[in-house]
Design a protein around this motif. Sequence first.
Motif, short mmCIF file in Angstrom:
data_model
loop_
_atom_site.label_atom_id
_atom_site.label_comp_id
_atom_site.label_asym_id
_atom_site.label_seq_id
_atom_site.Cartn_x
_atom_site.Cartn_y
_atom_site.Cartn_z
N GLY A 1 -38.30 56.58 -18.99
CA GLY A 1 -37.58 57.39 -19.97
C GLY A 1 -36.52 56.67 -20.76
O GLY A 1 -35.69 57.31 -21.42
N SER B 1 -48.27 57.08 -28.43
CA SER B 1 -46.95 57.62 -28.13
C SER B 1 -46.41 57.02 -26.84
O SER B 1 -47.16 56.49 -26.01
CB SER B 1 -47.00 59.14 -28.00
OG SER B 1 -47.63 59.52 -26.78
N ARG B 2 -45.11 57.15 -26.68
CA ARG B 2 -44.46 56.65 -25.47
C ARG B 2 -44.93 57.43 -24.25
O ARG B 2 -45.09 56.87 -23.17
CB ARG B 2 -42.94 56.76 -25.63
CG ARG B 2 -42.41 55.85 -26.72
CD ARG B 2 -40.96 56.16 -27.02
NE ARG B 2 -40.04 55.48 -26.14
CZ ARG B 2 -39.59 54.24 -26.33
NH1 ARG B 2 -39.96 53.54 -27.37
NH2 ARG B 2 -38.75 53.70 -25.48
N THR B 3 -45.16 58.73 -24.44
CA THR B 3 -45.64 59.57 -23.34
C THR B 3 -47.01 59.11 -22.87
O THR B 3 -47.25 58.97 -21.66
CB THR B 3 -45.69 61.05 -23.76
OG1 THR B 3 -44.38 61.45 -24.17
CG2 THR B 3 -46.17 61.94 -22.63
N GLU B 4 -47.92 58.87 -23.82
CA GLU B 4 -49.25 58.37 -23.46
C GLU B 4 -49.15 57.03 -22.75
O GLU B 4 -49.87 56.78 -21.78
CB GLU B 4 -50.12 58.20 -24.71
CG GLU B 4 -50.63 59.48 -25.32
CD GLU B 4 -51.48 59.18 -26.55
OE1 GLU B 4 -52.71 59.29 -26.45
OE2 GLU B 4 -50.90 58.82 -27.60
N VAL C 1 -47.96 57.61 -19.15
CA VAL C 1 -49.04 58.17 -18.33
C VAL C 1 -50.02 57.07 -17.96
O VAL C 1 -50.45 56.94 -16.81
CB VAL C 1 -49.75 59.33 -19.06
CG1 VAL C 1 -51.03 59.72 -18.35
CG2 VAL C 1 -48.82 60.53 -19.18
#
Length: 65
Positions: free
Chosen positions: A19, A51-54, A57
Amino acid sequence: VVDSLTSREKDVLRLIANGKFDKEISNVLNISIKTVNSHVRNIFNKLKVSSRTEAAVKAVRLGIM
């Protein structure tokens, strides 16, 4: 895929997955924001994410975390 990442890119990816924002990554790794941006761009390309989220994950799925 993991093998295509440099050790520094893995460091950046771990911090993304935890994060951290670019400025925080820059401070932790003692590198410039521009360098962080370059690493993030390379990570996205190598992991084929947008994306940072991808990326976070994928890092977990690949065992980088």
